[in-house]
Design a protein around this motif. Structure first.
Motif, mmCIF file in Angstrom:
data_model
loop_
_atom_site.group_PDB
_atom_site.id
_atom_site.type_symbol
_atom_site.label_atom_id
_atom_site.label_comp_id
_atom_site.label_asym_id
_atom_site.label_seq_id
_atom_site.Cartn_x
_atom_site.Cartn_y
_atom_site.Cartn_z
ATOM 1 N N ARG A 1 -2.655 -25.416 -46.427
ATOM 2 C CA ARG A 1 -3.439 -24.816 -47.498
ATOM 3 C C ARG A 1 -2.577 -24.034 -48.477
ATOM 4 N NH1 ARG A 1 -8.851 -22.693 -44.195
ATOM 5 N NH2 ARG A 1 -9.372 -24.748 -43.295
ATOM 6 N N LEU A 2 -3.064 -23.985 -49.709
ATOM 7 C CA LEU A 2 -2.402 -23.253 -50.787
ATOM 8 C C LEU A 2 -3.459 -22.502 -51.577
ATOM 9 C CD1 LEU A 2 -0.096 -22.643 -52.899
ATOM 10 C CD2 LEU A 2 -0.763 -24.835 -53.978
ATOM 11 N N ALA A 3 -3.182 -21.252 -51.901
ATOM 12 C CA ALA A 3 -4.057 -20.469 -52.775
ATOM 13 C C ALA A 3 -3.206 -19.889 -53.895
ATOM 14 C CB ALA A 3 -4.735 -19.354 -52.000
ATOM 15 N N LEU B 1 -7.727 -13.022 -50.303
ATOM 16 C CA LEU B 1 -8.682 -13.996 -49.774
ATOM 17 C C LEU B 1 -8.013 -15.345 -49.545
ATOM 18 C CD1 LEU B 1 -11.896 -13.272 -51.889
ATOM 19 C CD2 LEU B 1 -11.249 -12.346 -49.658
ATOM 20 N N GLY B 2 -7.129 -15.708 -50.487
ATOM 21 C CA GLY B 2 -6.411 -16.965 -50.330
ATOM 22 C C GLY B 2 -5.519 -16.969 -49.103
ATOM 23 N N ALA B 3 -4.846 -15.837 -48.852
ATOM 24 C CA ALA B 3 -3.970 -15.753 -47.680
ATOM 25 C C ALA B 3 -4.771 -15.900 -46.391
ATOM 26 C CB ALA B 3 -3.228 -14.423 -47.690
ATOM 27 N N LEU B 4 -5.935 -15.288 -46.341
ATOM 28 C CA LEU B 4 -6.789 -15.398 -45.158
ATOM 29 C C LEU B 4 -7.291 -16.830 -44.989
ATOM 30 C CD1 LEU B 4 -8.826 -12.091 -45.589
ATOM 31 C CD2 LEU B 4 -7.103 -12.539 -43.833
ATOM 32 N N HIS B 5 -7.683 -17.446 -46.086
ATOM 33 C CA HIS B 5 -8.158 -18.830 -46.037
ATOM 34 C C HIS B 5 -7.046 -19.764 -45.556
ATOM 35 C CE1 HIS B 5 -10.395 -22.423 -47.206
ATOM 36 N NE2 HIS B 5 -9.315 -22.839 -47.830
ATOM 37 N N CYS B 6 -5.824 -19.528 -46.040
ATOM 38 C CA CYS B 6 -4.713 -20.389 -45.654
ATOM 39 C C CYS B 6 -4.426 -20.332 -44.161
ATOM 40 C CB CYS B 6 -3.456 -20.010 -46.438
ATOM 41 S SG CYS B 6 -3.495 -20.511 -48.175
#
Length: 426
Positions: free
Chosen positions: A44-46, A389-394
């Motif tokens: 994943r990438l954010a 949020l992106g880091a958590l999603h990744c």
């Protein structure tokens, strides 16, 4: 947010998206609104950006293997499904902190408006008018740091996020107590107001500094310095905070730096966690004597007591010990690591706990932890928070979609079909 089955596909798609965005400058033309899949890939990438140019830069930097605060990537291994929220102390302040929360995050703005009434000097006007990095003495600065911490935590709550546990460093324990459910917002604001006012009264002329040595070595070196300087915090296995008389603290720093030891003075003219606050502790206990904290509903790992009595958490006596005793931060993080927690979010205006968190987790042998902050000095708060949020999603947390943020799902470039994209808008 982009995802793919493998890193190579993710990299290729980021590069293609950057090129298309650079030519067209319209994200909706590159990322169609209709999702083709509900199962994001494991890689994943954010990318967090305030405009298309920033998005192009983040995507390009990732594709070229260049570091940038705009992008974060990771493998969705589930680490973020159990996350500890960490709250730092003095030193995280910066001019402009919190302002964007008032306009961009309604739930955070609501909390800031409540605190504007609860805290003696208010919140909103001081946040809007702060002109320098110091923001003033502890009784001016610390309530504002606390306000940004709890406002950010409430914003995360509004998205459905919940911590596995909370931990605070010095001042940060007040925010931790509130998030854990031990203190109402009103009582937490009261503790911060009393604590910071009495610290300012007691600590004029004091100083604090971080020293990159273990606490036992630092304690021995403190004893050699004329005047009073003591260990104030066990931040990491090889990072210790000292405090005391300004002249003695600076003398210790100078002596250690001459030996090649890395030290850093903290922007505070007070000496918390030292004998200099002894004179105000009776008044602190008296002013907070009627506190009636609740039993925390989220685990709160104390940085004051090794084995805290749940009944005594967040009482007046606890806050007296919080102000006087050394901060046992590295011990608290070790406890969390031994419980299997691999994801840590520092909530506040600017990270002050990231290095000690990483060092402690490394010493505990934690494999590939996620350590990320909600704020970054001079970075627009919407960008920092979306990057969080992106880091958590990744790392495997399914974060609810937000207005204006984009998720993209890509298929391998070797498939017959061209890369497809997923865009969710809340």
């Amino acid at each position: 947010m982009f995802s793919a089955a493998d890193r190579a596909t993710l990299t290729d798609t980021a590069r293609t998206a950057a090129e298309l965005l650079a030519d067209d400058a319209r994200p909706e033309a590159v990322l169609p609104a209709r999702p083709l899949s509900t199962e994001p890939g494991i890689e994943r990438l954010a990318v967090a950006a305030a405009d298309t140019a920033g998005l192009v830069e983040g995507l390009s930097f990732f594709a070229d293997g260049l570091p940038s605060p705009r992008w974060v990537s990771g493998r969705a291994d589930g680490a973020a499904t159990r996350t500890a929220w960490c709250f730092g102390g003095h030193g995280s302040q910066w001019p402009g902190m919190g302002r964007a929360l008032l306009d961009w995050a309604p739930e955070a703005a609501k909390v800031l408006r409540e605190l504007d009434v609860l805290l003696p000097d208010g919140v909103i006007e001081p946040l809007r008018s702060a002109a320098d990095g110091e923001l003033g003495p502890p009784d001016t600065t610390q309530p504002l740091i606390f306000a940004v911490q709890v406002a950010t935590a409430h914003w995360l709550w509004s998205l459905g996020l919940r911590p596995e546990a909370v931990v605070g460093h010095s001042l940060g324990e007040v925010a931790a107590a509130h998030v854990a459910g031990a203190l109402t917002l009103e009582d937490a604001a009261r503790v911060v107001a009393v604590r910071s006012r009495l610290l300012a009264k007691a600590g004029g002329g004091g100083a604090m500094a971080t020293v990159n040595l273990d606490r036992h070595t630092v304690a021995r070196r403190c004893e050699r310095i004329p005047g009073t300087v003591v260990v104030a915090a066990h931040s990491a296995p090889r990072q210790t905070v000292v405090t005391g008389e300004s002249e003695a603290t600076r003398a210790l720093v100078s002596a250690l730096e001459a030996e090649g030891v890395r030290c850093r003075l903290i922007r505070i003219n007070a000496a918390s966690h030292s004998p200099f606050v002894d004179s105000v502790l009776p008044q602190l206990r008296a002013e907070l004597a009627d506190l009636a904290p609740a039993t925390p509903h989220i685990p709160w790992i104390s940085t004051v007591d090794a084995d805290p009595d749940p009944v005594g958490l967040a009482t007046a006596n606890y806050w007296a010990r919080n102000l006087r005793r050394p901060v046992r931060f590295t011990q608290a993080v070790s406890t969390l690591a031994r419980r299997g927690i691999r994801s840590y979010v520092e909530i506040g205006p600017h990270p002050v706990l990231i290095p000690p968190l990483r060092e402690t987790l490394r010493a505990e042998g934690v494999d590939d932890p996620l350590v990320v902050a909600s704020g970054q000095r001079q970075t627009p708060e919407p960008v920092s928070l979306l990057r969080l949020l992106g880091a958590l999603h990744c790392r495997g947390l399914e974060v609810p979609a937000l207005d204006g943020h984009v998720q993209a799902e890509v298929t391998p470039a070797t498939d017959r079909n061209p890369p497809t994209h997923r865009a969710d808008r809340g």
